[in-house]
Write a protein that holds these residues in place. Structure first.
Motif, PDB file in Angstrom:
ATOM      1  N   ILE A 143       0.849  -1.592  -0.297  1.00 58.71           N
ATOM      2  CA  ILE A 143       0.229  -0.161   0.421  1.00 58.71           C
ATOM      3  C   ILE A 143       1.148   1.207   0.035  1.00 58.71           C
ATOM      4  O   ILE A 143       1.563   1.336   0.822  1.00 58.71           O
ATOM      5  CB  ILE A 143      -0.713   0.189   1.099  1.00 58.71           C
ATOM      6  CG1 ILE A 143      -1.688  -1.388   1.084  1.00 58.71           C
ATOM      7  CG2 ILE A 143      -2.028   1.047   1.482  1.00 58.71           C
ATOM      8  CD1 ILE A 143      -2.231  -1.284   2.529  1.00 58.71           C
ATOM      9  N   VAL A 144       0.747   2.329  -0.552  1.00 64.06           N
ATOM     10  CA  VAL A 144       1.625   3.547  -1.309  1.00 64.06           C
ATOM     11  C   VAL A 144       0.999   4.720  -0.943  1.00 64.06           C
ATOM     12  O   VAL A 144      -0.780   4.429  -1.376  1.00 64.06           O
ATOM     13  CB  VAL A 144       2.338   3.341  -2.209  1.00 64.06           C
ATOM     14  CG1 VAL A 144       3.520   1.785  -2.337  1.00 64.06           C
ATOM     15  CG2 VAL A 144       1.457   3.445  -3.625  1.00 64.06           C
ATOM     16  N   TYR A 145       1.397   5.812  -0.646  1.00 65.28           N
ATOM     17  CA  TYR A 145       0.915   6.819  -0.140  1.00 65.28           C
ATOM     18  C   TYR A 145       1.866   7.922  -0.885  1.00 65.28           C
ATOM     19  O   TYR A 145       3.884   7.470  -0.704  1.00 65.28           O
ATOM     20  CB  TYR A 145       0.611   7.365   1.003  1.00 65.28           C
ATOM     21  CG  TYR A 145      -0.034   6.731   2.133  1.00 65.28           C
ATOM     22  CD1 TYR A 145      -1.368   7.309   1.852  1.00 65.28           C
ATOM     23  CD2 TYR A 145       0.192   5.468   2.197  1.00 65.28           C
ATOM     24  CE1 TYR A 145      -2.658   6.517   3.136  1.00 65.28           C
ATOM     25  CE2 TYR A 145      -0.769   4.903   3.137  1.00 65.28           C
ATOM     26  CZ  TYR A 145      -2.584   5.771   3.280  1.00 65.28           C
ATOM     27  OH  TYR A 145      -3.114   4.846   3.587  1.00 65.28           O
ATOM     28  N   LEU A 146       1.851   9.520  -1.021  1.00 62.84           N
ATOM     29  CA  LEU A 146       3.110  10.131  -1.307  1.00 62.84           C
ATOM     30  C   LEU A 146       2.143  11.412  -0.727  1.00 62.84           C
ATOM     31  O   LEU A 146       0.773  11.597  -1.244  1.00 62.84           O
ATOM     32  CB  LEU A 146       2.798  10.256  -3.262  1.00 62.84           C
ATOM     33  CG  LEU A 146       3.850  11.248  -3.324  1.00 62.84           C
ATOM     34  CD1 LEU A 146       4.662  11.843  -2.842  1.00 62.84           C
ATOM     35  CD2 LEU A 146       3.181  11.920  -5.031  1.00 62.84           C
ATOM     36  N   THR A 147       3.241  12.054  -0.462  1.00 61.84           N
ATOM     37  CA  THR A 147       2.477  12.188   0.952  1.00 61.84           C
ATOM     38  C   THR A 147       3.207  13.982   1.553  1.00 61.84           C
ATOM     39  O   THR A 147       4.343  13.159   1.435  1.00 61.84           O
ATOM     40  CB  THR A 147       1.044  12.259   2.323  1.00 61.84           C
ATOM     41  OG1 THR A 147       0.884  13.296   3.049  1.00 61.84           O
ATOM     42  CG2 THR A 147       1.814  10.942   3.284  1.00 61.84           C
ATOM     43  N   THR A 148       2.647  14.764   2.265  1.00 58.92           N
ATOM     44  CA  THR A 148       3.416  15.632   3.611  1.00 58.92           C
ATOM     45  C   THR A 148       3.271  15.939   4.968  1.00 58.92           C
ATOM     46  O   THR A 148       1.742  15.187   5.176  1.00 58.92           O
ATOM     47  CB  THR A 148       3.770  17.175   2.692  1.00 58.92           C
ATOM     48  OG1 THR A 148       2.892  18.017   2.740  1.00 58.92           O
ATOM     49  CG2 THR A 148       4.108  16.712   1.172  1.00 58.92           C
TER      50      THR A 148
END
Length: 710
Positions: free
Chosen positions: A100-105
Motif C-alpha cells: 500500500i503506497v502513499y505520496l504525502t507531506t
C-alpha cells in the motif's frame, strides 16, 4: 421526321446529363474513398523503444544506504537489477503479494493518521506492508514512530524519500495558481511510481491518498488475494467526470498516439470515453483509490509507450492533465473486459502482446556443443536470467560478437554448402565473421567439421549447433492436394520463430541467415554488412523480392487481418502500398528471406512482432498450408517497422538455387561472367531477377525501401 429528331435530341441531352452525373458521382466517391484510406493508414512505431531519460532530474534515495539514484525505466529486458532493500519499521513483510503506497507531506499528517487507522482496522486479519513516499519531511524518528504505532506491530511500514526537480525548463502552466507539487504528484502516479525499484519486490500495489479512508463495520477480505485469485490487473472503487478545462488537448493527443502506433479505438474506449459526435466524454476512474498489477504500467509495451508520450508532451504541467484521465484512457484502450465478444468491424477488444511465449515444453530441443546437455526450446523472455551460451568454436574464437552467419542444413546439401562457404570466405576475407551451422546430428562427424573449417580458414570461427525437431505426428496435417517434405515445414518454423529464440543469438547483435544454396559473389571483398547495419541503425536488410504462389498462402492474409483486429491495429502505409492490390486483396509479394540480416532482438523482443509469430505458430498454418517464413516475416516487417529501418543491399551479387542478381551497375556479359561458376547443372532454367525483383521491377517491394549500393 421533325418529331423524331426532336425526340432524339431530348434523349441525347438526357444521356449527356446522366453521364455527367455518373462521372461526378464517381469522382466524388473516389475522392471520399481515397480520403478514407488516407485516414486509416499509418506509419508504425515500436512501443518497446520508450524509456524515461536516463538522467531524469527526479531522484530517489535508498532508506538503508542513503544513496541517491536518478529515476529511469527500471524494469527493462536488458537490465539486471539488484534487489531493492527497505528499512522496515515494526516487522519485515512475510508476504510480498502487495504493498500500500502513499505520496504525502507532513501538512497532511492528521488525515494520513486517520487513513492509516482505518487501514489497520479493516485489514487486521491480513496486514499488508505500507510505504510512504515523501520529500524528506517524514525523516524525523518521532513522526515515523507515531505512524508505525498506529499500524501496529504486525504491519510493516517503510519510508521512501524522493526528490522532485526544480527544472525551470518545464512547460509553463496555463493554471499558474495550481501548486507545482500537485503537478509533481500527477507525474509521480502517472509514470514514475511504477518505475520505482521498490515495486519490483511486489506483485500488486494499492495507491491511496492521505485523505483516503476505507470504512465498514468489520475487517474486509484482502483485496490483493482477490486480485490474485481472479487474475485481475486493475481495481477501482469510484468513477467521476473530469473538468473539460483540465483535459485540453488530451483526447486529440490520445488519438494521435493511436494513429502513430497503427491502433484502432477499443470497444471499451468507444463505449466509455466517447461522447456525442465522437468527442471526449471526460469520464474517469477515480485513481486516488487504485489497485494495480505492478507490471501493468511498467511492462505493458503499449501502455508504457502512451505514458512516455504524455510525459514528453508536457501536458501534465501545461494543462494539468491528471493521472486519472491519463490512466483511464490507457485502461479502457489496452485492457480487455472479460466475456465481451467483438462483433463490430471498426472496434476491437485489445490483447496484451507481451503475453506470448513458446510453450515451455515445446518438443523441439537444442543441445549445447560443449556440455552435450539438451534443452527444450522456449521464448527468450525479459523475465529470464540466461546463463551465457557456450560454443565449441573451430579455427578460432570470435574477436567480435557484432554478427553471426547462420545456416540450417543437412549433409545432403554438403556440396552446395561448401560452395556457399567458399564464397563467404572470399568476399568477407577483410573481416571474417563467425559462422554457425544448425543441424540434426549429421554434421557431428569430425571429418566433416574439419573439412568445412578448412574451407573458411583459420581466421573464421565455425560452430555447430545440434537441434532436434519434434515428433511429426503431433503437427497439423497438410490441407489440399499439395504435399511437401516435413523437413521443409520444420525449416519454415525454425526461421520464423525458433531461431531468434535460440540462446546462441543472445551472444550477438545481428544474425545473417543463408541457405546451403546461397552464394554471394563479386570481383573483390565486400564491405562488412554488419558494420553497415550498426552504423546506419538498420533493423533488417534483404537483397531480393519475389512473389509467393497463392496456394502456399491460403488463409494467411485474412489471418493477419484478424491478428490486427484482435490487437486494435490498423494496416500501416507500407502494408497497404506493398501488399494490397486495387481491390484490397493480398498481392503475394514477399522479401526473399533465404538472404536476410536482422537485429537479433527484432523477432524476439518486439512485442507485436513476437505476438504475430506466436499467433502463426499456434494456428498451425506452416504445417497445414505450407506458409513460409518469407510471407510471415514480410507481413510483420511491412506492418511494424518504419521505412528507414529496412534496406535492400545492392553492392554485391547473390544467387539462390536458380534465381540470381548481380550487383547494382553490373549487367550484360560482366554479370554473366560473374555468375557463370554457379550455373553448374544442365537442364535447369536459371532466372535472372532484373534489379533483384520478381516478376519484374514493378514489384512494389523492389524499390520501396532505401537501397545501399556503395
Amino acid at each position: 421526321m421533325t418529331r423524331v429528331q426532336h425526340s432524339n435530341a431530348k434523349r441525347s441531352r438526357f444521356l449527356c446529363i446522366f453521364s455527367y452525373f455518373i462521372i461526378g458521382y464517381t469522382l466524388f466517391n473516389t475522392k471520399f474513398i481515397f480520403k478514407h484510406i488516407q485516414s486509416s493508414i499509418c506509419s508504425p512505431r515500436n512501443p518497446d523503444d520508450e524509456t524515461i531519460h536516463p538522467q531524469d532530474e527526479w531522484q530517489y534515495q535508498n532508506s538503508i544506504t542513503g544513496q541517491w539514484y536518478h529515476w529511469t525505466t527500471t524494469y527493462n529486458k536488458q537490465n539486471k537489477h539488484v534487489e531493492w532493500r527497505v528499512k522496515w519499521l515494526n516487522v519485515a513483510p512475510t508476504s510480498y503479494l502487495g504493498v500500500i503506497v502513499y505520496l504525502t507531506t507532513t501538512n497532511e499528517l492528521n488525515p494520513l493518521k486517520t487513513s492509516l487507522t482505518q487501514l489497520s482496522r479493516l485489514l487486521s486479519n491480513n496486514p499488508r506492508p505500507v510505504v510512504i513516499f515523501h520529500e524528506g519531511d517524514f525523516d524525523a524518528d518521532d513522526i515515523q514512530k507515531s505512524l508505525s504505532n498506529i499500524l501496529g506491530n504486525h504491519t510493516p511500514l517503510g519510508f521512501e524519500r524522493i526528490r522532485f526537480s526544480d527544472n525551470a525548463n518545464r512547460p509553463r502552466s496555463v493554471f499558474p495558481r495550481w501548486p507545482l507539487k500537485y503537478f509533481h504528484m500527477c507525474r509521480f502516479f502517472t509514470l514514475m511510481l511504477p518505475n520505482h525499484p521498490l515495486l519490483t519486490l511486489f506483485t500488486y500495489y494499492w495507491r491511496l491518498d492521505a485523505h483516503s479512508y476505507i470504512f465498514g463495520p468489520k475487517p474486509i477480505e484482502d483485496p490483493f488475494e482477490i486480485m490474485q485469485k481472479r487474475h485481475i490487473q486493475y481495481a477501482f472503487i469510484m468513477a467521476n467526470e473530469d473538468d473539460d478545462h483540465y483535459a485540453v488537448g488530451l483526447w486529440s493527443f490520445f488519438h494521435e498516439f493511436l494513429d502513430n502506433h497503427c491502433l484502432k479505438p477499443s470497444i471499451a474506449l468507444r463505449q466509455t470515453q466517447t461522447g456525442w459526435f465522437g468527442g471526449y466524454s471526460l469520464a474517469i476512474i477515480f485513481t486516488n483509490f487504485a489497485i494495480a498489477n505492478v507490471s501493468l504500467f511498467r511492462d505493458h509495451s503499449l501502455i508504457r509507450a502512451w505514458l512516455h508520450a504524455v510525459d514528453r508532451n508536457g501536458g501534465i504541467y501545461r494543462y494539468r492533465w491528471g493521472d486519472a484521465p491519463i490512466h483511464t484512457l490507457a485502461l479502457t484502450q489496452f485492457l480487455s473486459q472479460n466475456h465481451i465478444e467483438d462483433r463490430q468491424s471498426s472496434i476491437c477488444s485489445p490483447r496484451n502482446p507481451d503475453d506470448e511465449t513458446i510453450h515451455p515444453q515445446d518438443e523441439w530441443q537444442y543441445q549445447n556443443s560443449i556440455t552435450g546437455q539438451w534443452y527444450h526450446w522456449t521464448t527468450y523472455n525479459k523475465q529470464n536470467n540466461h546463463v551465457e551460451w557456450r560454443v565449441k568454436w573451430l579455427n578460432v574464437a570470435p574477436t567480435s560478437y557484432l554478427g553471426v552467419i547462420v545456416y540450417l542444413t543437412t549433409t545432403n546439401e554438403l556440396n552446395p554448402l561448401k560452395t556457399s562457404l567458399i564464397q563467404l570466405s572470399r568476399l568477407l576475407s577483410n573481416n571474417p565473421r563467425p559462422v554457425v551451422i544448425f543441424h540434426e546430428g549429421d554434421f557431428d562427424a569430425d571429418d566433416i567439421q574439419k573439412s568445412l573449417s578448412n574451407i573458411l580458414g583459420n581466421h573464421t570461427p565455425l560452430g555447430f549447433e545440434r537441434i532436434r525437431f519434434s515428433n511429426h505426428l503431433i503437427q497439423p496435417r497438410p490441407v489440399g492436394d499439395h504435399r511437401w517434405p516435413l523437413k521443409y515445414t520444420d525449416m519454415c518454423r525454425f526461421f520464423t520463430l525458433m531461431l531468434p529464440n535460440h540462446p546462441l543469438l543472445t551472444l550477438f547483435t545481428y544474425y545473417w541467415r543463408l541457405d546451403a544454396h546461397s552464394y554471394i559473389f563479386g570481383p573483390k571483398p565486400i564491405e562488412d554488412p554488419f558494420e553497415i547495419m550498426q552504423k546506419r541503425q538498420i533493423q533488417y536488410a534483404f537483397i531480393m523480392a519475389s512473389e509467393e504462389a497463392d496456394y502456399y498462402a491460403v488463409g494467411l492474409w485474412s489471418f493477419f487481418h484478424e491478428f490486427l483486429d484482435s490487437h486494435c491495429l490498423k494496416p500501416s502505409i507500407a502494408l497497404r502500398q506493398t501488399h494490397t492490390d486495387l481491390f484490397g486483396n493480398y498481392s503475394l509479394y514477399i522479401i526473399f528471406t533465404n538472404f536476410a540480416i536482422a537485429n537479433v532482438s527484432l523477432f524476439r523482443d518486439h512485442s507485436l512482432i513476437r505476438a504475430w509469430l506466436h499467433a502463426v505458430d499456434r494456428n498451425g498454418g506452416i504445417y497445414r498450408y505450407r506458409w513460409g517464413d518469407a510471407p510471415i516475416h514480410t507481413l510483420a516487417l511491412t506492418q511494424f517497422l518504419s521505412q528507414n529501418h529496412i534496406v535492400r543491399l545492392r553492392y554485391f551479387g547473390y544467387m539462390h538455387q536458380r534465381e540470381y542478381i548481380c550487383a547494382d551497375g553490373i549487367e550484360g556479359e560482366v554479370c554473366k561472367a560473374q555468375v557463370k561458376p554457379f550455373l553448374a547443372q544442365n537442364g535447369i532454367e536459371y532466372l535472372y531477377y532484373q534489379d533483384g525483383c520478381h516478376p519484374s521491377p514493378r514489384n512494389p517491394l523492389c524499390h520501396y525501401y532505401p537501397e545501399i549500393k556503395l
